[in-house]
Scaffold this motif. Structure first.
Motif, mmCIF file in Angstrom:
data_model
loop_
_atom_site.group_PDB
_atom_site.id
_atom_site.type_symbol
_atom_site.label_atom_id
_atom_site.label_comp_id
_atom_site.label_asym_id
_atom_site.label_seq_id
_atom_site.Cartn_x
_atom_site.Cartn_y
_atom_site.Cartn_z
ATOM 1 N N VAL A 535 1.480 -1.284 0.087
ATOM 2 C CA VAL A 535 -0.074 -0.226 0.387
ATOM 3 C C VAL A 535 0.551 1.218 -0.066
ATOM 4 C CG1 VAL A 535 -1.793 -0.971 1.095
ATOM 5 C CG2 VAL A 535 -0.267 0.286 2.713
ATOM 6 N N THR A 536 0.233 2.263 -0.421
ATOM 7 C CA THR A 536 0.842 3.654 -0.659
ATOM 8 C C THR A 536 0.152 4.676 -0.738
ATOM 9 O OG1 THR A 536 2.794 4.867 -1.914
ATOM 10 C CG2 THR A 536 0.888 3.823 -3.346
ATOM 11 N N THR A 537 0.113 5.607 0.448
ATOM 12 C CA THR A 537 -0.291 7.129 0.684
ATOM 13 C C THR A 537 -0.226 7.567 -1.112
ATOM 14 O OG1 THR A 537 1.479 7.912 1.465
ATOM 15 C CG2 THR A 537 0.293 6.802 2.876
ATOM 16 N N HIS A 538 0.274 7.314 -1.860
ATOM 17 C CA HIS A 538 0.526 8.100 -2.730
ATOM 18 C C HIS A 538 -0.600 8.564 -3.514
ATOM 19 C CE1 HIS A 538 4.520 10.151 -1.772
ATOM 20 N NE2 HIS A 538 4.476 8.277 -1.942
ATOM 21 N N ASN A 539 -1.544 9.814 -4.331
ATOM 22 C CA ASN A 539 -2.479 8.892 -5.423
ATOM 23 C C ASN A 539 -1.819 9.244 -6.287
ATOM 24 O OD1 ASN A 539 -4.814 9.836 -7.027
ATOM 25 N ND2 ASN A 539 -5.504 11.175 -5.489
ATOM 26 N N PRO A 540 -2.291 7.996 -7.116
ATOM 27 C CA PRO A 540 -1.736 7.188 -8.612
ATOM 28 C C PRO A 540 -2.026 8.412 -9.520
ATOM 29 C CG PRO A 540 -4.057 6.233 -7.737
ATOM 30 C CD PRO A 540 -3.223 7.140 -7.087
ATOM 31 N N ALA A 541 -2.783 9.499 -9.357
ATOM 32 C CA ALA A 541 -3.128 10.212 -10.346
ATOM 33 C C ALA A 541 -1.787 11.233 -10.540
ATOM 34 C CB ALA A 541 -4.233 11.274 -10.090
ATOM 35 N N TYR A 542 -0.790 12.175 -8.989
ATOM 36 C CA TYR A 542 -0.364 12.564 -9.639
ATOM 37 C C TYR A 542 1.056 11.782 -8.828
ATOM 38 C CZ TYR A 542 -4.462 14.999 -8.184
ATOM 39 O OH TYR A 542 -5.843 15.661 -8.506
ATOM 40 N N LEU A 543 1.027 10.554 -9.136
ATOM 41 C CA LEU A 543 2.487 9.749 -9.079
ATOM 42 C C LEU A 543 3.438 10.014 -10.044
ATOM 43 C CD1 LEU A 543 4.384 8.397 -6.585
ATOM 44 C CD2 LEU A 543 2.765 6.444 -6.924
ATOM 45 N N GLY A 555 6.143 6.880 2.087
ATOM 46 C CA GLY A 555 4.477 6.727 2.450
ATOM 47 C C GLY A 555 4.552 5.427 1.744
ATOM 48 N N THR A 556 4.749 4.420 2.346
ATOM 49 C CA THR A 556 4.768 2.867 1.201
ATOM 50 C C THR A 556 5.086 2.126 2.077
ATOM 51 O OG1 THR A 556 5.278 4.455 -0.954
ATOM 52 C CG2 THR A 556 5.209 1.433 -0.752
ATOM 53 N N TRP A 557 4.495 0.742 1.517
ATOM 54 C CA TRP A 557 5.292 -0.104 2.383
ATOM 55 C C TRP A 557 4.872 -1.438 1.756
ATOM 56 C CZ3 TRP A 557 2.295 3.719 4.417
ATOM 57 C CH2 TRP A 557 2.469 3.711 6.438
ATOM 58 N N MET A 558 5.679 -2.675 1.012
ATOM 59 C CA MET A 558 6.028 -3.386 0.513
ATOM 60 C C MET A 558 6.005 -4.946 0.682
ATOM 61 S SD MET A 558 4.578 -2.239 -2.367
ATOM 62 C CE MET A 558 4.674 -3.068 -3.347
ATOM 63 N N MET A 559 5.758 -5.838 0.943
ATOM 64 C CA MET A 559 5.692 -7.236 0.600
ATOM 65 C C MET A 559 6.838 -7.760 -0.689
ATOM 66 S SD MET A 559 4.029 -10.678 1.991
ATOM 67 C CE MET A 559 5.016 -12.268 1.815
ATOM 68 N N ALA A 611 2.815 -4.572 9.776
ATOM 69 C CA ALA A 611 3.098 -3.429 9.761
ATOM 70 C C ALA A 611 2.143 -3.021 10.814
ATOM 71 C CB ALA A 611 3.388 -2.570 8.931
ATOM 72 N N TRP A 612 2.079 -1.640 11.566
ATOM 73 C CA TRP A 612 1.524 -1.115 12.145
ATOM 74 C C TRP A 612 1.415 0.404 11.672
ATOM 75 C CZ3 TRP A 612 4.383 -5.353 13.499
ATOM 76 C CH2 TRP A 612 3.567 -6.376 14.642
ATOM 77 N N ASN A 613 0.499 1.594 12.686
ATOM 78 C CA ASN A 613 0.076 2.864 12.262
ATOM 79 C C ASN A 613 -0.005 3.232 11.342
ATOM 80 O OD1 ASN A 613 0.586 3.467 15.326
ATOM 81 N ND2 ASN A 613 2.280 2.656 15.322
ATOM 82 N N VAL A 614 -0.802 2.572 10.067
ATOM 83 C CA VAL A 614 0.095 2.440 8.930
ATOM 84 C C VAL A 614 -1.858 3.388 8.280
ATOM 85 C CG1 VAL A 614 -0.921 1.827 6.486
ATOM 86 C CG2 VAL A 614 0.499 0.485 8.138
ATOM 87 N N PRO A 615 -1.407 4.634 8.311
ATOM 88 C CA PRO A 615 -2.771 6.023 8.116
ATOM 89 C C PRO A 615 -3.883 5.041 7.474
ATOM 90 C CG PRO A 615 -0.644 6.423 6.717
ATOM 91 C CD PRO A 615 -0.518 4.750 7.154
ATOM 92 N N PRO A 616 -5.202 5.731 7.468
ATOM 93 C CA PRO A 616 -5.809 5.595 6.306
ATOM 94 C C PRO A 616 -5.770 6.318 4.921
ATOM 95 C CG PRO A 616 -6.297 7.061 7.948
ATOM 96 C CD PRO A 616 -4.904 6.645 8.101
ATOM 97 N N SER A 617 -6.975 5.872 4.364
ATOM 98 C CA SER A 617 -7.057 5.929 2.742
ATOM 99 C C SER A 617 -5.169 5.746 2.341
ATOM 100 C CB SER A 617 -7.277 7.526 2.776
ATOM 101 O OG SER A 617 -8.049 8.824 3.349
ATOM 102 N N VAL A 618 -5.181 4.498 2.369
ATOM 103 C CA VAL A 618 -4.077 4.008 1.363
ATOM 104 C C VAL A 618 -4.427 3.331 0.310
ATOM 105 C CG1 VAL A 618 -2.697 3.806 3.727
ATOM 106 C CG2 VAL A 618 -3.925 2.059 2.716
ATOM 107 N N TYR A 619 -3.889 3.822 -1.013
ATOM 108 C CA TYR A 619 -4.172 3.197 -2.338
ATOM 109 C C TYR A 619 -3.208 1.619 -2.453
ATOM 110 C CZ TYR A 619 -5.688 7.634 -4.090
ATOM 111 O OH TYR A 619 -6.536 8.514 -3.634
ATOM 112 N N ALA A 620 -4.332 0.852 -2.801
ATOM 113 C CA ALA A 620 -3.099 -0.374 -2.789
ATOM 114 C C ALA A 620 -2.017 -0.251 -4.784
ATOM 115 C CB ALA A 620 -4.439 -1.534 -3.517
ATOM 116 N N VAL A 621 -0.562 -1.454 -3.613
ATOM 117 C CA VAL A 621 0.396 -1.475 -5.042
ATOM 118 C C VAL A 621 0.204 -2.296 -5.135
ATOM 119 C CG1 VAL A 621 2.660 -0.880 -5.815
ATOM 120 C CG2 VAL A 621 0.870 0.891 -4.212
ATOM 121 N N VAL A 622 0.649 -3.189 -6.919
ATOM 122 C CA VAL A 622 0.768 -4.016 -7.029
ATOM 123 C C VAL A 622 2.044 -3.613 -8.270
ATOM 124 C CG1 VAL A 622 1.255 -6.322 -8.560
ATOM 125 C CG2 VAL A 622 -1.097 -5.803 -7.270
#
Length: 1509
Positions: A535-543, A555-559, A611-622
């Motif tokens: 997941v990431t907090t970055h909006n894909p429209a502007y990333l 702002g990114t957590w990845m497995m 992970a813990w304390n991940v903020p809300p409004s995160v986008y899924a990333v693949v």
């Protein structure tokens, strides 16, 4: 004989139909205990035949049948037929077992493949042979020499749940004829390949086939022929017959000679260095599969015939390496071939299939030969090849012809198999089972085409109100990615050309508790690495999308793989299932829960919090990285793949012979320890490992509980990894229905008084009260490596399993309607446990739990043969237990014992104290000795001293109390814990390390270096002295295989100090087992040469990162030699990375690596760019050119730096497996070369390593040698030295002293600057002389050895070492007289001069004495000395002079002095006369720091000392 079953049977069997039908009860919950026997013994030639009535698909394995000499009336029925002993022969699968041991593989039909309605029978022939009958066909003799009285045995095992006895009578006449004419021995007779026109040969084949009633049972004595064309495909010719062709046909190849040959196709005796052949050379296995990945080449024993199938079955794989089996043909005769490490290294006459491509002579000729990849095959899959008469080469995967791989091949070729990477064991297959191949092929095809056969959601005519809010991929995606299927599918269209730039994000943020899940649709085999999700907090429209998502730093957590990264930095190394091992059709998911925790899913199984304390409004990333080429969002249950009918075909592959339910197979992956636990417990390893901290001071408060409730019939199993001997009592295990969130963890779990059932020792306790004693196992008796499991059955019974063996019902009446959690109490002696990968009830005779060293290192003694004590020992000692125990039977002394053999390097010899007698004082002594016990006289009374401290025959190093002694002389006090305090149960060990040091271990804890310069050939020695009267050995000798993987340091072991008069020994440099080379993927300024052994930076000062292509095996030393360019500042860095280098995005410098990287830079250690240690080893920036730097990861996963062969100690811990050496050619360092057998050993000649003490005999300090600063190999670095030493040498040249005063061999000149003495590993203080006296090394000075004819004599070795400061003007007179003179030593009135002399230095006036020369000579000589240059080097003794460096033209100040030998007794020790209040040297008191001598000839000049500022 009646065709009935005996009324006594396995405990789950129910009989009916007049005891002719047997059914296994609870077939879905239980897979064994289904044993039935015939009612009466078999008569000769009677075939006891049963019909398979019912099968289930929950398990692997099926019906087993055989005979036993055990009478069923008094038989104690085991859980399965393979557990029968005392004269039992069982056919299981396609193997024959006698008393549980395999005696024949690849026999007859595979019973596991029989279907409902098939008949199987067993017969004892009149000649005492065992025959298996399948559907009326005799499979031939399976065993011989059977006794006459035998009962038939049938085991309703695994899939088989019901059978019915159909007959028990001799075979019919037609079957008898077939039986009689079956070829004895059942050798394969393959007649194939008749050339066109050879009609006479063809006629003879047909007539011969007719004479034997056509073909016999499948795969045996088969005659293969085709109608006309030898290259014809399936469907032509004799399609109805069974033959050697994988497609059901065989070509008419070359029957022209020897069609009845018995020359079976086997593996050749000559094979790769790691290959072990078995099963009559039909099976090949690679040794040490977790340490080595190549050197596994095997070839056929003869050339392949035309149209002859060469087929193998994969028996074993390991989930560690990339790449897998390779197969092909070669023209090389195995008798003459020098086997390469891997077959693709051969550059002539070789065609290999590797992955899904074809390589000819090591070069790729066809990238996509077929849709199957050899790297994707599983255990049990078949691979074959056929050399057609036309010259074409075909490969076959599970019987499917993959087409022409090469159109023209030489007429005579051998089959070749390379057991590479994951592939460990294969077997040549002669009886080709087509149904098995087709079944496996269907499974693979389903994986390759995941949409085939899966239901699609029905079309809806009404609009979906939620359709606009569906989770879809955003249109803004990576450069190489594309979005299709209305945003549901993402792919890399050119996945074989690019491996990254495949990042895709969800079109909207995830809601809390919303699962985002994708299915892998397509994969490619070209790259390493695979899908990554997060997941990431970055909006894909502007990333601005990166090449790979792990490059984002906010702002990114990845497995990724089996780790979790946050903002590009690894936060979890061992988390969940490895994504790199997933296949097409597998699913991965991610969810952010309401509490802010992040969880990942693999195939629907939760992997636990990441992970813990991940903020809300995160986008899924693949991230479609590497092998992952296409993925689809799974937002409908209709998209989920159905469970396969056979569990072995699903994503989770069950190990052969280990029946596990589908539910159980998946449940093992998500079983972890809960994050809530007792106060002293610590959860690590991704929730799989629990340990008790402060284990020697705390014994309780360490309760851990499973993260979820156990299912009925599910096994929760742990392995004990670490124990301590300090406490009584040990682990306690059980179940509780109390939820972890509701449990207030007590001191020990038996304090709970409700809803808890525990096993403590042998007592079963419920709610804290003992229900029963003397249960079948004792938890207090378990040791390291033991496995404990617990399971609640569907009927509410609690079972315990020890090492996979059911101990029976512990208690009954557990409420079936309540959830139960597994509980482990790390109590007393038990310190650490880990969850194994076992699940469901296990039959220990068939499988073991999958415990990997990577998951948790087991700290147990080295595997091997237990150490023994030598038969020569003290007169009061008696040896017991085959030399494993020693007892002192009288007195308090004469208790010396030795190890039976010399200790190898780093081999631990450890004993446990069994008995003490408190009437005596003193205790055990332990150490090492160069005295060989075989050299002692046979009578122990005449050859050994009463105690070890008096042993003088050879050099002995020992620890007595807390004092270290050498030959009884005190060397060190207050070393570690005192042996006098040890008592019963304590363990003491000793070992000689690779750096020639002795280490003592107490209860497994290393006390550090006890002695240095220990001889190479030493025995362990201990003295049962005083209180200690009995000890027993608890260590083991190192196995040869384990020893062979340890590469020694480049420097040889130090010479034995007890053999100075016999000359200096040298030892050849050994080559590491795994040949290392640099990877082609590297920094952009790097150029490789010398077969990738040499790397050079060709421009700039950075972009010089290098990684090896091979992982670094444990205990193997990786070394490089560097070349410098002084134009730059700083120098190289080196270390290891814990992930595959194929996917490494090389930054400009190594310090930018932030994922799983350990780096040694300057004198510091960094982990993921963060400094974790300072002042470690020498400063790498000051290492001179030619320095040999090495990296080694020891067996405890600790990283060591070696400098010129000297171990600098542990730099970092917990290094993962595998790891890859990393080098950064930065600044001054422009080139490195990997040290191999082609690079001469540093300091050696003709490839021989010079002994570290091989500098000068005068450097022998009571057996302790000063290390030599190694001279680099001339091929790499011609005679370059330390810059400080060169500066001191230029000052010496300005003094114009005659060369005749100095030793001609420059290697005896030693520099003691900070870099040089750290490179050598010098200690600050040493002892010298008789009696020994301390002296300090002159750190900061440079020594130039003086010539002396007597310095090397034995007498001078007994003299002490001291230092004398003097002036520059007094040097020449002192050297002329060859000793210190009173006039030259009275320098206190000297003052530095300001004038500059003619040679470029300003010199103080020489001391002037007012007395005439004659009167001066009558004075009594008086010379001041000191054991440390911190005193003698003070400016009042060694005044400074100024000089200009002729090279740099810079001005410096210099001082001079002498290192001298002083005769003991010729001097007096006195106080310093400077009035200093602070200690001048921490080792020497100010009252004893000055030595005064008045004796003429009491000193001997040894070296000139120079210090430059």
């Amino acid at each position: 004989m009646a065709a009935e079953l005996h009324p006594r049977s396995g405990k789950l069997i129910g009989l009916s139909n007049s005891n002719r039908t047997a059914q296994r009860n609870q077939p879905v919950q239980e897979f064994n205990h289904g044993l039935v026997l015939s009612r009466e013994p078999l008569r000769d030639r009677d075939v006891f035949t049963v019909r398979i009535d019912k099968k289930v698909n929950s398990w692997s394995g099926s019906v087993e049948i055989g005979v036993t000499a055990l009478d069923p009336a008094c038989l104690d029925f085991p859980s399965s037929a393979t557990g029968l002993k005392g004269g039992s022969w069982i056919v299981s699968g396609c193997s024959v077992l006698r008393d549980g041991r395999s005696v024949l593989e690849e026999y007859g039909r595979d019973l596991d493949q029989l279907a409902e309605g098939d008949r199987v029978g067993i017969q004892r022939s009149a000649r005492g042979e065992l025959h298996l009958w399948v559907n009326g066909h005799d499979c031939g003799a399976a065993a011989s020499g059977l006794p006459t009285r035998l009962w038939a045995v049938v085991d309703l095992y695994g899939k088989c749940t019901q059978v019915t006895v159909v007959s028990c009578e001799p075979p019919s006449s037609m079957e008898r004829d077939t039986e009689r004419e079956t070829v004895e021995g059942h050798e394969e007779v393959v007649v194939c390949g008749v050339q066109e026109g050879d009609t006479e040969d063809l006629t003879s084949v047909v007539n011969l086939a007719a004479a034997t009633n056509g073909t016999t049972e499948e795969g045996r004595s088969c005659f293969c022929f085709n109608s006309s064309n030898s290259d014809s495909g399936a469907g032509t010719g004799n399609t109805g017959s069974t033959n050697n062709s994988p497609a059901g046909v065989a070509g008419l190849g070359a029957v022209t000679g020897g069609m009845m040959t018995n020359d079976a196709l086997l593996f050749h005796e000559k094979c790769g260095t790691l290959i072990k052949l078995s099963n009559n050379n039909k099976t090949a296995e690679r040794r040490r599969p977790l340490d080595e990945f190549n050197n596994g080449v095997v070839m056929t024993n003869r050339p392949l015939r035309h149209n002859e199938m060469f087929e193998i079955r994969i028996d074993k794989l390991v989930d560690k390496w990339s790449g897998s089996i390779e197969i092909g043909v070669t023209t090389h005769n195995p008798n003459n071939l020098d086997y390469p490490a891997t077959m693709t290294n051969l550059r002539s006459g070789t065609i290999m299939m590797s992955g899904c491509g074809i390589l000819t002579n090591g070069k790729g000729t066809r990238r996509e030969y077929c849709e199957f990849s050899l790297d994707e095959l599983q255990e049990g899959d078949h691979i074959g090849l056929m050399h057609k008469a036309s010259g074409a080469l075909h490969f076959y995967i599970n019987g499917i012809d993959q087409g022409v791989a090469a159109a023209q091949t030489p007429p005579m070729v051998y089959g070749v198999v390379d057991l590479y990477g994951m592939a460990v064991k294969v077997t040549i297959v002669h009886n080709h089972n087509h149904s098995d191949r087709l079944r496996r092929n269907n499974a693979i095809m389903r994986a390759l085409s995941p949409d085939v056969g899966r239901p699609r959601p029905a079309l809806s005519l009404t609009s979906d109100p939620d359709a606009t809010d569906r989770l879809l991929f955003h249109t803004n995606c990576g450069q190489k990615a594309a979005i299709i299927s209305e945003g549901r599918t993402a792919l890399r269209p050119h996945a074989t050309d690019d491996f990254n730039h495949g990042v895709v994000l969800s079109g909207r943020p995830l809601r809390s508790n919303e699962v985002f899940q994708v299915r892998i649709d397509k994969m490619v085999d070209k790259w390493a690495g695979s899908i990554e999700i997060g997941v990431t907090t970055h909006n894909p429209a502007y990333l601005q999308l990166p090449s790979t998502m792990t490059n984002l730093r906010s702002g990114t957590w990845m497995m990724t793989g089996n780790g979790v990264m946050h903002n590009g930095t690894t936060i979890l190394d061992e988390y969940g299932h490895n994504l790199d091992r997933l296949k097409a059709g597998d699913t991965v998911g991610v969810v952010r829960k309401e509490d802010g925790s992040l969880h990942f899913f693999v195939n629907g199984v939760a992997q636990g919090p990441a992970a813990w304390n991940v903020p809300p409004s995160v986008y899924a990333v693949v991230d479609l990285y590497g092998q992952a080429a296409q993925a689809t969002i799974m937002d409908d249950m209709a998209d989920l793949p159905p469970l396969p009918e056979d569990s072995s075909e699903g994503p989770t592959v069950m190990s052969p012979g280990s029946p596990c339910s589908v539910a159980g197979g998946n449940s093992a992956n998500d079983l972890r320890f809960h994050q809530l636990h007792g106060t002293n417990a610590v959860i690590t390893n991704g929730g799989r490992t629990a340990l008790r901290q402060n284990c020697r001071s705390e014994f309780n408060d360490a309760i851990v509980i499973s993260n979820r409730c156990l299912r009925d019939g599910e096994l929760f199993e742990i392995v004990i990894q670490k124990m301590v001997d300090r406490w009584s009592g040990s682990i306690e295990a059980g179940v509780t229905s109390i939820r972890p969130e509701e449990l207030e963890f007590p001191n020990t779990m038996t304090d709970i008084d409700y809803d808890t059932w525990m096993l403590s020792g042998t007592a079963i306790m419920q709610d804290g009260n003992t229900m029963r004693n003397n249960y079948g196992c004792d938890l207090d008796s378990l040791t390291t490596g033991s496995r404990i499991g617990m399971m609640r059955s569907a009927t509410g019974d609690l079972h315990y399993y020890i090492n996979g063996v059911d101990q029976g019902v512990a208690c009954t009446g557990l409420p079936p309607d309540k959830e139960v959690y597994a509980v482990i109490d790390l109590y007393g002696q038990c310190v650490q446990v880990s969850i194994t990968s076992s699940s469901g009830p296990l039959d220990n005779s068939l499988c073991t739990s999958n415990i990997t060293e990577k998951s948790f290192p087991i700290h147990s003694p080295v595997a091997g043969v237990a150490h023994r004590l030598h038969s020569k020992h003290g007169k009061n000692v008696v040896l017991l237990g085959e030399g494993c125990q020693a007892v002192r039977v009288g007195g308090y002394a004469h208790g010396i014992v030795f190890s039976a053999k010399e200790l190898k390097t780093d081999e631990l010899f450890e004993v446990k104290i069994d008995e003490v007698d408190n009437q005596w004082s003193g205790s055990l002594h332990m150490g090492l000795t160069s005295l060989a016990p075989p050299e002692l006289p046979s009578c122990p009374m005449s050859g050994l001293s009463p105690s070890l401290t008096q042993l003088r025959a050879k050099v002995t190093w020992l620890l007595a109390g807390s004092e270290v002694r050498r030959n009884g002389v005190l060397q060190r006090q207050n070393y570690g814990a005192s042996l006098d305090r040890l008592t019963v149960g304590n363990r003491v060990g000793v070992k000689r390390c690779s750096d020639d040091t002795m280490h003592v271990l107490i209860d497994g804890e290393d006390m550090g270096t006890a002695a240095t310069a220990v001889a190479k050939n030493v025995y362990a020695v201990l003295d049962l002295y005083g209180r200690v009267t009995a000890v027993s050995i608890v260590s083991s000798s190192v196995l040869e295989d384990a020893e062979s993987i340890k590469a020694p340091s480049l420097s040889s072991d130090s010479c034995s100090d007890g053999e100075e008069d016999t000359g200096w020994e040298t030892e050849g440099s050994l080559v590491p087992n795994t040949v290392m080379a640099f990877l082609e993927n590297h920094g952009k300024n790097i150029q490789l040469s010398n077969q990738n052994l040499t790397a050079a930076r060709v421009s700039s000062y950075n972009q010089g990162l290098l990684v090896t292509a091979q992982p670094l095996p444990r205990q193997q030393l990786f070394q490089v030699i560097d070349r410098l360019n002084p134009s730059w500042t700083s120098s190289l860095s080196l270390g290891v990375i814990g992930h595959s280098p194929d996917r490494l995005n090389f930054p400009s410098t190594a310090c930018c690596l932030k994922r799983s990287a350990w780096l040694l830079q300057r004198d510091s250690v960094f982990h993921n760019s963060l400094k974790i240690c300072e002042n470690y080893g020498p400063n790498l920036d000051t290492c001179p050119e030619g320095t040999v730097l090495g990296l080694l990861v020891d067996g405890n996963s600790c990283l060591h730096l070696h400098v010129n062969g000297m171990d600098q100690g542990v730099a970092a811990q917990d290094i993962p497996t595998p790891c890859y050496p990393l080098i950064d050619l930065y600044g001054q360092c422009e080139q490195v070369t990997i040290v191999t057998d082609n690079v001469p050993t540093v300091g050696g000649e003709s490839g021989e390593a010079r002994c570290q003490g091989d500098m000068e005999k005068a450097d022998m300090v009571d057996g302790i040698k000063e290390s030599v600063c190694w001279t680099p190999p001339p091929e790499v670095n011609p005679n370059k030295t330390c810059e400080y030493q060169a500066l001191c040498s230029r000052f010496k040249d300005l003094l114009t002293l005659p060369d005749g005063y100095f030793n001609e061999d420059a290697k005896y000149n030693l520099c003691y600057c900070e870099s040089c003495h750290k490179l050598r590993g010098d200690e600050s203080y040493y002892k010298r002389g008789e009696p020994p006296r301390d002296y300090a090394l002159p750190f900061g000075w440079c020594r130039f050895a003086l010539r002396s004819e007597v310095a090397n004599s034995h007498a001078f070795k007994k003299w002490h070492i001291a230092y004398h400061g003097t002036s520059v003007g007094a040097l020449r007179r002192t050297l002329d007289h060859a000793q210190l003179l009173s006039g030259t030593s009275s320098i206190f009135s000297v003052s530095p001069a300001k004038m500059e002399g003619p040679n470029g230095y300003s010199e103080p006036e020489e001391n002037s004495n007012s007395l005439p020369d004659r009167e001066r000579d009558k004075e009594v000589p008086r010379v001041q000395l000191s054991p440390t240059m911190r005193y003698s080097g003070l400016e009042m003794f060694a005044p400074k002079v100024q000089f200009r460096d002729p090279r740099s033209h810079c001005c410096h100040q210099a001082q001079v002095g002498f290192q001298v030998c002083v005769r003991p007794g010729s001097y007096k020790v006195g106080p310093q006369n400077l009035g200093a209040s602070e200690p001048l040297d921490p080792r020497f008191s100010n009252t004893e720091i000055e030595w005064i001598t008045k004796e003429q000839g009491g000193t001997l000049l040894y070296g000139l000392l120079i210090r430059v500022e």
